[in-house]
Design an enzyme around this catalytic site. Structure first.
Site, mmCIF file in Angstrom:
data_model
loop_
_atom_site.group_PDB
_atom_site.id
_atom_site.type_symbol
_atom_site.label_atom_id
_atom_site.label_comp_id
_atom_site.label_asym_id
_atom_site.label_seq_id
_atom_site.Cartn_x
_atom_site.Cartn_y
_atom_site.Cartn_z
ATOM 1 N N LYS A 227 13.529 -14.232 35.363
ATOM 2 C CA LYS A 227 14.029 -13.208 36.277
ATOM 3 C C LYS A 227 12.917 -12.234 36.663
ATOM 4 O O LYS A 227 12.720 -11.907 37.834
ATOM 5 C CB LYS A 227 15.199 -12.456 35.627
ATOM 6 C CG LYS A 227 15.666 -11.236 36.368
ATOM 7 C CD LYS A 227 16.226 -11.561 37.736
ATOM 8 C CE LYS A 227 16.463 -10.321 38.561
ATOM 9 N NZ LYS A 227 17.081 -10.604 39.872
ATOM 10 N N CYS A 281 14.970 -3.122 41.970
ATOM 11 C CA CYS A 281 14.577 -4.407 41.373
ATOM 12 C C CYS A 281 13.071 -4.645 41.479
ATOM 13 O O CYS A 281 12.351 -4.528 40.501
ATOM 14 C CB CYS A 281 15.341 -5.523 42.054
ATOM 15 S SG CYS A 281 17.081 -5.149 42.236
HETATM 16 N N1 SAJ Z 1 9.862 -5.801 51.535
HETATM 17 C C1 SAJ Z 1 8.675 -5.713 52.282
HETATM 18 N N2 SAJ Z 1 8.240 -6.862 52.899
HETATM 19 C C2 SAJ Z 1 8.918 -8.043 52.820
HETATM 20 C C3 SAJ Z 1 10.115 -8.111 52.025
HETATM 21 C C4 SAJ Z 1 10.554 -6.971 51.409
HETATM 22 O O1 SAJ Z 1 8.044 -4.672 52.401
HETATM 23 O O2 SAJ Z 1 8.478 -9.008 53.443
HETATM 24 C C5 SAJ Z 1 10.361 -4.586 50.864
HETATM 25 C C6 SAJ Z 1 11.785 -4.208 51.309
HETATM 26 O O3 SAJ Z 1 11.752 -3.431 52.474
HETATM 27 C C7 SAJ Z 1 12.280 -3.406 50.101
HETATM 28 C C8 SAJ Z 1 11.644 -4.159 48.944
HETATM 29 O O4 SAJ Z 1 10.530 -4.875 49.479
HETATM 30 O O5 SAJ Z 1 11.814 -2.077 50.140
HETATM 31 C C9 SAJ Z 1 12.583 -5.122 48.220
HETATM 32 O O6 SAJ Z 1 13.448 -5.727 49.158
HETATM 33 P P1 SAJ Z 1 13.833 -7.306 49.023
HETATM 34 O O7 SAJ Z 1 14.745 -7.628 50.141
HETATM 35 O O8 SAJ Z 1 12.603 -8.068 48.910
HETATM 36 O O9 SAJ Z 1 14.554 -7.434 47.619
HETATM 37 P P2 SAJ Z 1 15.778 -6.677 46.899
HETATM 38 O O10 SAJ Z 1 15.210 -5.682 45.972
HETATM 39 O O11 SAJ Z 1 16.784 -6.211 47.850
HETATM 40 O O12 SAJ Z 1 16.357 -7.912 46.071
HETATM 41 C C10 SAJ Z 1 15.499 -8.577 45.161
HETATM 42 C C11 SAJ Z 1 15.661 -10.078 45.363
HETATM 43 N N3 SAJ Z 1 14.647 -10.777 44.600
HETATM 44 C C12 SAJ Z 1 13.907 -11.734 45.174
HETATM 45 O O13 SAJ Z 1 14.070 -12.067 46.349
HETATM 46 C C13 SAJ Z 1 12.901 -12.424 44.294
HETATM 47 C C14 SAJ Z 1 17.065 -10.510 44.932
HETATM 48 O O14 SAJ Z 1 17.189 -11.902 44.978
HETATM 49 C C15 SAJ Z 1 17.283 -10.047 43.487
HETATM 50 O O15 SAJ Z 1 18.545 -10.420 43.000
HETATM 51 C C16 SAJ Z 1 17.169 -8.535 43.469
HETATM 52 O O16 SAJ Z 1 15.846 -8.180 43.835
HETATM 53 C C17 SAJ Z 1 17.460 -8.042 42.046
HETATM 54 O O17 SAJ Z 1 18.556 -7.501 41.872
HETATM 55 O O18 SAJ Z 1 16.649 -8.303 41.178
#
Ligand code: SAJ
Length: 449
Positions: A227, A281
C-alpha cells in the site's frame, strides 16, 4: 438486494445484478465512518450484511442515522439513505458485537513526519471486549509496516484467544480514488495480508464474498508495504513531473507539452505537474516508509521535499507576475486538494491562497464550489461570477470541472496562471500560458478572442 449505484453511473449496468445473500459472516462492525469507512459500510450493507458503524463524532453518527452524509462523494448520499432506510446500516459512538470488524480510522503523521497510530490503538482497544472466537478483524487504514501484527492483533484480541486459530486478524488496504470510491471498493483488486496464513485465508474468503476485483494473498507486513509503495510511487512520479516543470520554466517551454510528448514513448508515463501534492494519502503515506527505514528511502524523502516545496515556488511566481502586471485583485480558483472533491486535507491550493493572503500584495478572492461557508470559515469564499468579474488575474489551482469549463471569451479578458495545464487548449500560445513563471508579454496571456 440492489447494487448501490445510481442509473447514470458507469457501473449502473450492474444494477440489474441481484447479489446473493452473503454466505458466511453476516454481521459487520465498521469503526471509523470517514471517506473510506462510510462508503465501505454502505456497500457492505447494500450487499445484505447487517452493518453497524462507529464514529467518535456525535454529529457524524446522528447525520448517518438520519440517512444523510457528512462528506462529498458521488452517489454516496443515495446509498446511505437506502441502507439506513432499510435498516441494514446503523451508527453509534460505541462498537457492537459482530462477526467481522473493520478498522477504518485516520493514520496521520505528526509534525516530525512520524506516524501517529493513536486512532488505530483506540479502535483496536474499543473492540477487544467484543471480539469472540471465529471473528475476523480487518485493518483497512493505511499503516506503517508491522502495525497489524504488533498493534491490532495484540490490542484487539484478548490473551485467551489465539490469533490464527480462535480469531483472525488481517490487513487489507483500501485503494480507492476519491470521486470513484463506490466503484473502486467493489471493482479494485484487493491485497489481503494476514498475521498468519489462516488469517489470510479467512480474510480472502470474506472479500471474495462481496467484491468483483481479484483477491491476492500475502503476509500482513507485505500488504502494508504494498500500500505504501503504491502511494510513494505516485508521489515520486509527481515530484519528477514537478521538477520537469521547473526545468521547462528555465528554458521557457511548456511543461505540459514536454510531459505529453514524452508520454508518447511506449515505456514512459509521467504524471502531471501541478501546484503540489495534497490529500491524506500521497502526501502522508511515504513518510511511513521513511520513518520505518530512513537509511533506505532517500529517493522517497527527496520526492516529498520537491512536492512540499512546490506551493512555495508557485506563490513566488504568482506574486512576481502579479507585481509585474500591477495586479490589485487575484482570483484563486479552487481550495480542495484535487478536482471535484471537497477534501481540504494537506491541500496545496489552500496553502497557496493562505500564503498569498498573508503576503497581502494584492486582494485575494477565493472560490471553491464544493465548499460552503458553514464548512469553511477560515476566510470568505466568493461565488465564481464575482471572482471572474472582480479579478484581473485568475489562478487555476484546483481543476474542478466548473473552472475547466470557463469560456474562452471570459478568459480572454484576464491575465491567467494555470497550475494544472487545463486551459492550455484554449489559448494561442500554450507555452506562454501553461508555465506560471513565463514572462512573455501580457498580451499573449489573454485567451484568443
Ligand atoms: N497530482 C498531481 N499530478 C498528477 C496526479 C495527481 O499533481 O498527475 C496531485 C493531485 O492534485 C493531488 C495529489 O496529487 O493533490 C493526490 O491526488 P491523486 O488523485 O493522485 O490521489 P488521491 O490522494 O486522491 O488517491 C490516492 C490514490 N493512490 C494511487 O493512485 C496510487 C488512491 O488509489 C488511493 O486509494 C488513495 O491515494 C489512498 O487513500 O491511499
Amino acid at each position: 438486494m440492489r447494487t448501490v449505484l445510481g442509473d447514470k453511473h458507469p457501473a449502473a449496468n450492474k444494477a440489474s445484478v441481484k447479489f446473493p445473500a452473503p454466505s458466511g459472516p453476516t454481521s459487520i462492525c465498521v469503526v471509523g465512518l470517514g471517506y473510506i469507512g462510510l462508503p465501505t459500510a454502505g456497500i457492505l450493507a447494500d450487499r445484505g450484511f447487517q452493518v453497524h458503524g462507529v464514529d467518535v463524532r456525535l454529529e457524524v453518527v446522528e447525520t448517518i442515522n438520519r440517512g444523510e452524509i457528512h462528506i462529498h462523494e458521488p452517489q454516496l448520499d443515495q446509498l446511505v439513505s437506502r441502507v439506513v432506510g432499510n435498516g441494514k446500516l446503523s451508527a453509534s459512538l460505541a462498537p457492537r458485537p459482530a462477526e467481522v470488524f473493520f478498522i477504518c480510522v485516520p493514520t496521520p503523521i505528526n509534525s516530525a513526519h512520524l506516524p501517529d497510530l493513536t486512532y488505530v490503538k483506540q479502535a483496536a482497544r474499543s473492540i477487544r471486549p467484543l471480539v469472540r472466537p471465529g471473528n475476523l478483524v480487518i485493518l483497512e487504514s493505511t499503516s506503517p509496516p508491522g502495525t497489524t501484527e504488533n498493534i491490532v492483533a495484540r490490542q484487539a484480541v484478548s490473551e485467551e484467544l489465539k490469533v490464527g486459530e480462535d480469531v483472525f486478524v488481517a490487513y487489507c488496504p483500501e485503494r480507492v480514488l476519491p470521486g470513484r470510491i463506490l466503484i473502486e471498493v467493489i471493482e479494485n483488486d484487493r491485497i489481503v495480508g494476514g498475521v498468519t496464513s489462516a488469517c489470510t485465508e479467512r480474510a480472502a474468503q470474506f472479500f471474495r464474498s462481496f467484491i468483483q476485483g481479484e483477491v491476492f494473498s500475502t503476509t500482513a507486513v507485505s500488504a502494508e508495504i504494498v500500500k505504501l509503495a503504491e502511494n510513494s510511487y505516485r508521489d515520486v512520479n509527481i515530484a519528477f513531473a514537478n521538477e520537469l516543470s521547473m526545468l521547462a520554466d528555465k528554458f521557457g517551454v511548456d511543461p505540459f507539452e514536454i510531459v505529453n510528448l514524452a508520454n508518447r514513448h511506449p515505456r514512459v508515463e509521467i504524471l502531471h505537474p501541478g501546484p503540489g501534492v495534497g490529500g491524506h494519502c500521497i502526501s502522508v503515506d511515504p513518510w511511513f516508509l521513511v520513518s520505518a527505514a530512513p537509511e533506505a528511502t532517500s529517493l522517497i524523502q527527496i520526492a516529498r521535499t520537491v512536492n512540499n516545496h512546490r506551493p512555495h515556488h508557485v506563490v513566488d511566481q504568482i506574486e512576481r507576475f502579479a507585481q509585474e502586471n500591477h495586479v490589485s485583485t487575484i482570483g484563486c480558483l479552487g481550495l480542495a486538494y484535487k478536482a471535484d472533491v471537497d477534501d481540504l486535507r494537506e491541500s496545496p491550493s489552500l496553502e497557496i491562497v493562505r500564503a498569498l493572503r498573508r503576503r497581502g500584495s494584492a486582494t485575494v478572492l477565493a472560490c471553491d464550489p464544493y465548499l460552503s461557508a458553514s464548512r469553511f470559515g477560515e476566510f470568505p469564499l466568493h461565488p465564481l461570477d464575482e471572482v471572474l468579474r472582480e479579478s484581473e488575474l485568475l489562478v487555476l489551482l484546483t481543476d474542478h470541472k466548473q473552472f475547466v469549463g470557463i469560456s474562452r471569451e471570459l478568459l480572454s479578458q484576464k491575465l491567467l496562471v494555470d497550475t494544472r495545464g487545463r486551459w492550455r487548449s484554449m489559448l494561442h500560445d500554450p507555452a506562454a500560458l501553461a508555465d506560471p513563471t513565463c514572462k512573455t508579454p501580457v498580451a499573449s496571456r489573454r485567451a484568443a478572442a
